[in-house]
Design a protein around this motif. Structure first.
Motif: not given
Length: 286
Positions: A221-230
């Motif tokens: 549940n902590k593997q991903h950082g925040e998504l960039s803008q598309v």
């Protein structure tokens, strides 16, 4: 003797009453929570104090508590512990003590305290969204993404600001999610490099991308950082359906039909008026 024994309990009861009263005047901190973003780490709690203050103590797991020098008898409800968490892979805990205001004394020996959960900067900090640029090579059916390194709130011994790449090194990966514009089908590519080539693309199509940090060594549940803008590429030869929506196209067609109809109607009316004028002229001549 019986009476003396009875009255001997009075000081004890009075002392207990005083301790309870003093404790009640220093409410325990509630909702003690860690918030950490790109290694800037805050300890937060509630409520806002009125006639008392808070002091923060912290410790590395297995070591003694020490006071955070900038968070002693404070009336704030957060404490920045970024600078004292120098060993980023270690686990830390903190206590928030409710104490008297600065300049005031209290007879309490032990102040009410609330403990935090364990916190590990390396495993728990939220990683923000990366910035990226891309270049399109239509002739090679290829798009190259160049991802910027993410700065953190941590500095090394030489006061140089560290980046996410500096800290995670070989643990750091990037996850690219992409699809054709206006398509729901998505593809994913994971890379250890900040320069990522996407080669399974159709020539002339527009594609949309977003990027995020991926840390497989962390809990799921902590593997991903925040998504960039598309960001989307432009197709080589976009069709009118790619450029305009069906509603706009339909409106344009109706507009053209209306103009053509108006022109035809004007021509018919003019022709009729001319025929009628010629008929009148013949009658007048006769």
């Amino acid at each position: 003797m019986k009476g003396t024994g009875h009255w001997s309990f009075v000081p004890v009861l009075l002392l207990c009453f005083l301790n309870v009263s003093l404790s009640d005047s220093f409410p325990k901190a509630q909702n003690v929570t860690w918030f950490s973003f790109n290694f800037k780490t805050l300890l937060t709690w509630r409520p806002k104090p009125t006639n008392y203050s808070y002091t923060v103590e912290y410790s590395k797991l297995g070591e003694d508590n020490q006071r955070a020098s900038h968070c002693i008898q404070t009336t704030e409800t957060e404490c920045d512990l970024t600078a004292v968490f120098t060993e980023l892979k270690s686990k830390y805990s903190a206590d928030v003590l409710s104490e008297a205001l600065k300049g005031m004394s209290s007879d309490l020996i032990e102040f009410p305290r609330t403990a935090s959960e364990l916190f590990c900067p390396y495993q728990d900090t939220i990683i923000g969204s990366p910035q990226f640029k891309f270049e399109t090579r239509n002739e090679e059916r290829k798009i190259i993404l160049n991802i910027d390194d993410i700065p953190t709130a941590v500095s090394d011994a030489q006061k140089r600001q560290l980046t996410v790449q500096d800290i995670f090194q070989n643990d750091l990966q990037y996850k690219v999610t992409y699809s054709k514009a206006k398509s729901s089908g998505k593809k994913v590519k994971i890379s250890t490099s900040r320069q990522i080539e996407l080669t399974d693309l159709d020539r002339g199509e527009s594609y949309c991308f977003n990027v995020q940090v991926f840390l497989p060594s962390r809990s799921i549940n902590k593997q991903h950082g925040e998504l960039s803008q598309v960001q989307c590429s432009s197709g080589g030869n976009p069709s009118i359906l790619d450029v305009y929506s069906p509603a706009v196209i339909g409106g344009g067609i109706l507009f053209i039909v209306a103009i053509i109809s108006a022109v035809i109607a004007a021509i018919v009316i003019c022709s009729k008026q001319r025929r009628e004028a010629k008929t009148r002229e013949k009658r007048e001549y006769l």
